[in-house]
Every structure is written in structure tokens, then in C-alpha cells.
Design an enzyme around this catalytic site. Structure first.
Site, PDB file in Angstrom:
ATOM      1  N   ASN A   1      -9.331 -13.328  23.563  1.00  0.00           N
ATOM      2  CA  ASN A   1      -8.665 -12.034  23.739  1.00  0.00           C
ATOM      3  C   ASN A   1      -9.313 -11.339  24.940  1.00  0.00           C
ATOM      4  O   ASN A   1     -10.445 -10.876  24.847  1.00  0.00           O
ATOM      5  CB  ASN A   1      -8.859 -11.220  22.446  1.00  0.00           C
ATOM      6  CG  ASN A   1      -8.290  -9.827  22.547  1.00  0.00           C
ATOM      7  OD1 ASN A   1      -7.646  -9.470  23.536  1.00  0.00           O
ATOM      8  ND2 ASN A   1      -8.529  -9.025  21.516  1.00  0.00           N
TER       9      ASN A   1
ATOM     10  N   LYS B   1      -8.503  -8.647  26.304  1.00  0.00           N
ATOM     11  CA  LYS B   1      -8.425  -7.170  26.174  1.00  0.00           C
ATOM     12  C   LYS B   1      -8.008  -6.536  27.503  1.00  0.00           C
ATOM     13  O   LYS B   1      -7.298  -7.167  28.281  1.00  0.00           O
ATOM     14  CB  LYS B   1      -9.749  -6.612  25.639  1.00  0.00           C
ATOM     15  CG  LYS B   1     -10.167  -7.304  24.334  1.00  0.00           C
ATOM     16  CD  LYS B   1     -11.236  -6.605  23.570  1.00  0.00           C
ATOM     17  CE  LYS B   1     -11.546  -7.404  22.313  1.00  0.00           C
ATOM     18  NZ  LYS B   1     -12.529  -6.761  21.463  1.00  0.00           N
TER      19      LYS B   1
ATOM     20  N   HIS C   1      -4.673  -6.089  15.661  1.00  0.00           N
ATOM     21  CA  HIS C   1      -6.077  -6.086  16.094  1.00  0.00           C
ATOM     22  C   HIS C   1      -6.693  -4.726  15.726  1.00  0.00           C
ATOM     23  O   HIS C   1      -6.025  -3.690  15.794  1.00  0.00           O
ATOM     24  CB  HIS C   1      -6.172  -6.327  17.602  1.00  0.00           C
ATOM     25  CG  HIS C   1      -7.585  -6.549  18.043  1.00  0.00           C
ATOM     26  ND1 HIS C   1      -8.463  -5.520  18.230  1.00  0.00           N
ATOM     27  CD2 HIS C   1      -8.275  -7.696  18.268  1.00  0.00           C
ATOM     28  CE1 HIS C   1      -9.646  -6.021  18.571  1.00  0.00           C
ATOM     29  NE2 HIS C   1      -9.560  -7.339  18.599  1.00  0.00           N
TER      30      HIS C   1
ATOM     31  N   GLU D   1      -8.492  -2.748  17.236  1.00  0.00           N
ATOM     32  CA  GLU D   1      -8.389  -1.701  18.267  1.00  0.00           C
ATOM     33  C   GLU D   1      -6.995  -1.082  18.276  1.00  0.00           C
ATOM     34  O   GLU D   1      -6.838   0.108  18.549  1.00  0.00           O
ATOM     35  CB  GLU D   1      -8.771  -2.295  19.637  1.00  0.00           C
ATOM     36  CG  GLU D   1     -10.284  -2.537  19.706  1.00  0.00           C
ATOM     37  CD  GLU D   1     -10.723  -3.718  20.540  1.00  0.00           C
ATOM     38  OE1 GLU D   1      -9.964  -4.170  21.413  1.00  0.00           O
ATOM     39  OE2 GLU D   1     -11.846  -4.218  20.307  1.00  0.00           O
TER      40      GLU D   1
ATOM     41  N   GLU E   1     -11.856 -10.196  11.450  1.00  0.00           N
ATOM     42  CA  GLU E   1     -12.763  -9.623  12.445  1.00  0.00           C
ATOM     43  C   GLU E   1     -13.393  -8.346  11.885  1.00  0.00           C
ATOM     44  O   GLU E   1     -12.769  -7.277  11.913  1.00  0.00           O
ATOM     45  CB  GLU E   1     -11.987  -9.269  13.718  1.00  0.00           C
ATOM     46  CG  GLU E   1     -11.284 -10.454  14.333  1.00  0.00           C
ATOM     47  CD  GLU E   1     -10.922 -10.184  15.792  1.00  0.00           C
ATOM     48  OE1 GLU E   1     -11.489 -10.843  16.659  1.00  0.00           O
ATOM     49  OE2 GLU E   1     -10.096  -9.293  16.035  1.00  0.00           O
TER      50      GLU E   1
ATOM     51  N   GLY F   1     -17.570  -6.580  19.654  1.00  0.00           N
ATOM     52  CA  GLY F   1     -18.110  -6.015  20.889  1.00  0.00           C
ATOM     53  C   GLY F   1     -19.459  -5.344  20.719  1.00  0.00           C
ATOM     54  O   GLY F   1     -19.938  -4.651  21.608  1.00  0.00           O
TER      55      GLY F   1
ATOM     56  N   SER G   1     -18.193 -10.772  18.136  1.00  0.00           N
ATOM     57  CA  SER G   1     -19.404 -11.225  18.815  1.00  0.00           C
ATOM     58  C   SER G   1     -19.683 -12.712  18.607  1.00  0.00           C
ATOM     59  O   SER G   1     -20.835 -13.138  18.507  1.00  0.00           O
ATOM     60  CB  SER G   1     -20.623 -10.382  18.408  1.00  0.00           C
ATOM     61  OG  SER G   1     -20.405  -9.034  18.765  1.00  0.00           O
TER      62      SER G   1
ATOM     63  N   GLY H   1     -13.671 -12.275  22.039  1.00  0.00           N
ATOM     64  CA  GLY H   1     -13.468 -11.234  23.046  1.00  0.00           C
ATOM     65  C   GLY H   1     -14.339 -11.500  24.263  1.00  0.00           C
ATOM     66  O   GLY H   1     -14.006 -12.289  25.149  1.00  0.00           O
TER      67      GLY H   1
HETATM   68  P1  PGA Z   1     -15.832  -9.708  20.683  1.00  0.00           P
HETATM   69  O1  PGA Z   1     -14.303  -9.318  20.356  1.00  0.00           O
HETATM   70  O2  PGA Z   1     -15.913 -11.201  20.656  1.00  0.00           O
HETATM   71  O3  PGA Z   1     -16.086  -9.138  22.066  1.00  0.00           O
HETATM   72  O4  PGA Z   1     -16.671  -9.065  19.628  1.00  0.00           O
HETATM   73  C1  PGA Z   1     -13.557 -10.024  19.405  1.00  0.00           C
HETATM   74  C2  PGA Z   1     -12.159  -9.434  19.287  1.00  0.00           C
HETATM   75  O5  PGA Z   1     -12.015  -8.215  19.264  1.00  0.00           O
HETATM   76  O6  PGA Z   1     -11.161 -10.178  19.220  1.00  0.00           O
END
Ligand code: PGA
Length: 247
Positions: A9, A11, A92, A94, A164, A170, A210, A231
Site C-alpha cells: 500500500n 498510500k 483501510h 485510515e 491491521e 506506521g 509495521s 505500507g
Molecule cells: P505500515 O502500513 O506497514 O507502514 O505500518 C500498513 C498499512 O497501513 O497497510
């Protein structure tokens, strides 16, 4: 057996040139044939990235639950199909947190995708306060019940769910493999309860939060972890490649 999947992803990152460079670096890699790989660039780039991708599918991070028309700023499934994009993320964290996408809207997206035979990864996961209260199983089960588990067996077969935990996205904090496996095992058992064993075993359940080359092997070794939604580490071709080779 559920399909192994590693999805990236991107983003709201990368300029056009950077996105092209990342794709061309990924095109140089060779991925195992039993792992499905997908990248999700910003929607402005899906057309050009999809037309150059050699060894990965290209998907969209978000799409409209409406057909077409007066929905400023949105992208429809029909438009995505016209540039050969056939998969998107739904729900997601977010999108849920910053764009207030709730259970009902996400259910509508699921239904719209099913109606149009558009593939999707359905995302779920609990915020930190919910985990600290020990309510994560109830919380995630509700997300699935409200927006996904209304599907009938034929629609649910081979679907993809990404777990997630919001507190791990993140933040550099990863769920331990025990925490991930516990949630994944429960998700699979809820599918079995609601549908049957065949359906439960056909659904790919990905871990996100992460996930990086240093911890992926341990996470992907868990019985019920079928891969990852990545991500930060998906923005570097070498890291993404290492993740794809972490099974
Ligand atoms: P991250 O994001 O690997 O940067 O923690 C994962 C995601 O939001 O899909």
C-alpha cells in the site's frame, strides 16, 4: 489452501517519477510463482503503473460505492476497469478514521464490488484503546459482521481480509506473532462458524502493521497468516522483494 499474498500500500506517497522508478525496480525482481503480489499506488498513477507492471497486479486504495456521475473527487469501478485495474482496498483504517467511512458505507462498497465482480481486500483492525481494554476480538468481529459477513458462501469464497491493528500501522510497533496468530485464528473460526470449513480455508488473511523484512518470516510462519499488507516497507523495491520471499 488460502492463496499467499503480499500487497504493498503506497498510500499518499511518491511523485510520478518515483512511482515509475519503484515499479521499474520491482519489474526487475523475480517473485515466487505461488505468491500473489499486488501494489496499490495513488489513484492518479494506477493507469500508468498498471500499464508497465510485469510481475504484480495493480490495485486502487479506494473506490466509490456508486456507479458513475456527480460524485466529485471519487473514482468508479467502471473507470478503474477501463485502465485494467480490477482490485481495491476496502475499509483501510485510515479511510475509517480520517474519512469517516463507517460499517454501512463499507458494506455498500463490498456489495458494489461483488455486483461488478471487482476484487478487494477488506481491512479490519482495532485501535490501541480497544486492545488495552482487551476488546479487540469483539471489535474486529463487529467490523466483519457489519460489512462483510452478510455475503453468501459463494461470494465469500477466496476473499481476502487484512487484519491491521491500528496501533501497529506506521508506528514501528508490530503485533507479536502470537497476537497476530490469535486474531487470524479467530477470524478464520468466525468464517467457519458463519459459513463452513471450506470457505474458511479459502480466505486469505493478511497481516498489516509495521511488517518489514526483519519480522515478516516470523509473522508469515504463523499457521493462519497468509501474507501481508505492507505500507512503509513497500516503498523500497528491495524490502518489498524481501517480504515476498519471506514465506
Ligand atoms: P505500515 O502500513 O506497514 O507502514 O505500518 C500498513 C498499512 O497501513 O497497510
Amino acid at each position: 489452501m488460502a492463496q499467499k499474498i503480499v500487497a504493498g500500500n503506497w498510500k499518499m506517497n511518491l511523485s510520478s517519477n518515483e512511482a515509475k522508478e519503484l515499479m521499474s525496480n520491482l519489474n526487475e525482481k523475480s517473485f515466487p510463482s505461488d505468491v500473489r503480489t499486488i501494489v496499490f499506488p495513488s489513484s492518479i498513477y494506477v493507469d500508468s503503473i498498471a500499464s508497465t507492471a510485469k510481475n504484480t497486479e495493480v490495485g486502487v486504495q479506494n473506490f466509490s460505492e456508486n456507479d458513475n456521475g456527480a460524485f466529485t473527487g471519487e473514482v468508479s469501478i467502471e473507470q478503474l476497469r477501463s485502465v485494467n485495474v480490477n482490485i481495491g482496498l476496502i475499509g483501510h483504517s485510515e479511510r475509517r478514521a480520517y474519512f469517516k467511512e463507517g460499517h454501512e458505507q463499507l458494506k455498500n462498497k463490498v456489495d458494489h464490488a461483488i455486483k461488478n465482480e471487482f476484487n478487494f481486500i477488506f481491512c479490519c483492525g482495532e485501535p490501541l484503546a480497544i486492545r488495552e481494554n482487551g476488546d479487540e476480538l469483539t471489535f474486529v468481529r463487529l467490523q466483519l459482521n457489519e460489512s462483510l459477513f452478510h455475503l453468501i458462501k459463494e461470494q465469500m469464497m477466496n476473499k481476502v481480509i487484512a487484519y491491521e491493528p491500528v496501533w501497529a500501522i506506521g508506528t514501528g510497533k508490530t503485533a507479536s506473532s502470537d497476537q497476530a496468530e490469535e486474531m487470524h485464528r479467530n477470524i478464520r473460526s468466525w468464517i467457519e462458524e458463519k459459513y463452513d470449513l471450506e470457505t474458511a480455508e479459502s480466505v486469505s488473511i493478511l497481516y498489516g502493521g509495521s511488517c518489514k523484512p526483519s519480522n515478516a518470516k516470523e509473522l508469515f510462519a504463523c499457521k493462519n497468516v497468509d501474507g501481508g499488507l505492507i505500507g512503509g516497507a513497500a516503498l523500497k523495491a528491495d524490502d518489498f522483494n524481501a517480504l515476498i520471499h519471506s514465506f
